[in-house]
Design an enzyme around this catalytic site. Sequence first.
Site, PDB file in Angstrom:
ATOM      1  N   LYS A 103       0.859  -1.184   0.000  1.00  0.00           N
ATOM      2  CA  LYS A 103       0.000   0.000   0.000  1.00  0.00           C
ATOM      3  C   LYS A 103       0.896   1.235   0.000  1.00  0.00           C
ATOM      4  CE  LYS A 103      -4.023  -2.123   2.155  1.00  0.00           C
ATOM      5  NZ  LYS A 103      -5.062  -2.048   3.211  1.00  0.00           N
ATOM      6  N   SER A 207       2.436  -5.958   3.782  1.00  0.00           N
ATOM      7  CA  SER A 207       1.783  -6.877   4.718  1.00  0.00           C
ATOM      8  C   SER A 207       1.858  -8.287   4.160  1.00  0.00           C
ATOM      9  CB  SER A 207       0.319  -6.481   4.929  1.00  0.00           C
ATOM     10  OG  SER A 207       0.225  -5.175   5.463  1.00  0.00           O
ATOM     11  N   LEU A 210      -1.597 -14.183   3.956  1.00  0.00           N
ATOM     12  CA  LEU A 210      -1.947 -15.387   4.692  1.00  0.00           C
ATOM     13  C   LEU A 210      -1.912 -16.580   3.741  1.00  0.00           C
ATOM     14  CD1 LEU A 210      -4.953 -13.953   6.721  1.00  0.00           C
ATOM     15  CD2 LEU A 210      -2.604 -14.310   7.517  1.00  0.00           C
ATOM     16  N   ASP A 276     -14.086   1.694   9.969  1.00  0.00           N
ATOM     17  CA  ASP A 276     -14.423   1.027   8.705  1.00  0.00           C
ATOM     18  C   ASP A 276     -14.384  -0.496   8.818  1.00  0.00           C
ATOM     19  OD1 ASP A 276     -15.101   1.120   5.959  1.00  0.00           O
ATOM     20  OD2 ASP A 276     -13.025   0.727   5.409  1.00  0.00           O
ATOM     21  N   GLU A 281     -12.822 -11.551   9.312  1.00  0.00           N
ATOM     22  CA  GLU A 281     -12.534 -12.868   8.751  1.00  0.00           C
ATOM     23  C   GLU A 281     -12.045 -13.818   9.829  1.00  0.00           C
ATOM     24  OE1 GLU A 281     -10.073 -12.816   5.285  1.00  0.00           O
ATOM     25  OE2 GLU A 281     -11.038 -11.017   4.478  1.00  0.00           O
ATOM     26  N   ASP A 296      -6.735  -5.127   7.149  1.00  0.00           N
ATOM     27  CA  ASP A 296      -7.086  -3.883   6.464  1.00  0.00           C
ATOM     28  C   ASP A 296      -7.311  -2.746   7.461  1.00  0.00           C
ATOM     29  OD1 ASP A 296      -7.491  -2.235   4.347  1.00  0.00           O
ATOM     30  OD2 ASP A 296      -9.465  -3.000   3.802  1.00  0.00           O
TER      31      ASP A 296
END
Length: 407
Positions: A103, A207, A210, A276, A281, A296
């Site tokens: 990002k 990041s 997974l 937000d 998950e 996130d």
Amino acid sequence: RRHKLYREEQNLTSPAAPLPLRPEASWLQFHLGISRDGLYPRSSPAVTRLLRDMREFPTISADYSQDEKALLGACDCSQIVKPSGVHLKLVLRFQDFGKAMFKPMRQRREEETPEDFFYFVDFQRHNAEIAAFHLDRILDFRRVPPTVGRLINVTKEILEVTKNEVLQSVFFVSPASNVCFFAKCPYMCKTEYAVCGNPHLLEGSLSAFLPSLNLAPRLSIPNPWIRSYSFDGKEEWEVNPLYCNTVREIYPYSNSNRLLNIVDMAIFDFLIGNMDRHHYEMFTKFGDDGFLLHLDNARGFGRHSHDEISILAPLSQCCIIKRTTLLRLRLLADPEYRLSDVMRESLLQDPLAPVLTEPHLLALDRRLQLILEAVGKCIDTFGEATVVANDTAQPQSPAVHRAKVGT
């Protein structure tokens, strides 16, 4: 066109030879360390090596994230991805089958999100992703994937290694002679919203990915305290102080640790100022009592001058908290282990330090006190035995359903 000729001259279009998988690779060791207690153990040499590798390994390919691909119709990402198209993210690959979400910097550290911005149009901040990982580790949640800052050469480490012709096509040189690129999507994806190097180097967060969904299936579940994503609408929890009573009657919040994990997530989001959290998950392997992934977090750390108390609604409406979470919060409120000091020291390990400005660090202490005050009001009303639960069972609920405790 010049980039295509360059690739042909360097014979970069020929298929690469298959690479062996090294068992000692940091990405693999990180994946193997995931357990029902968290994404990694408290003292994990694999995570230390993973952060170093993401910081130092050269990139071997770059591509759009699944969000952008979903918007372009290039993949079926409905199982796990919620496309937005507003924020540019790239997937960078490294040797040893390493993969990280990049990002780029969109907002400088000293800039606060304007108070007139709605949370769903806010920028994503690379430094927020980095700081969220460190805070999550300090809180002993270990539910944020390892994240590190890095200066990326957008020409050499993205443009010259990507095989995606769409991504190649959105690179350009700005009037200031900086190399820039933007996303391909239906809206807010034009040169006006590009990110630019200086002239080639660009800050960003990386990041760790997974395990794939084939190896470690995950569920994406709507947050019971989801916010309204319209300019004038409100959700039930925003107008009904008894909303938690309804949630408690719904499986799996009725008979598992899920509600306690939701409160953990709300505490984490309140500390970073993230409004937000519309979904969360979980790994299916660990069942209903598994931990929630705190993914996130780039919309955190936007405003240090404002504390959004509504983020704490799960705590103030349900009046429950894990004992281990409360003990950790009380420890970090002690002057000897003050949260801002621990965060400041932890963030110095990142290559992009200072990651947060001083007002953001001090805001953590202020918000921590507000959390402890909310817990204190719950305990005064219902008693510690009812409010403070162990980590493996729901607390005993009083016969009379709880109303929201005033904050």
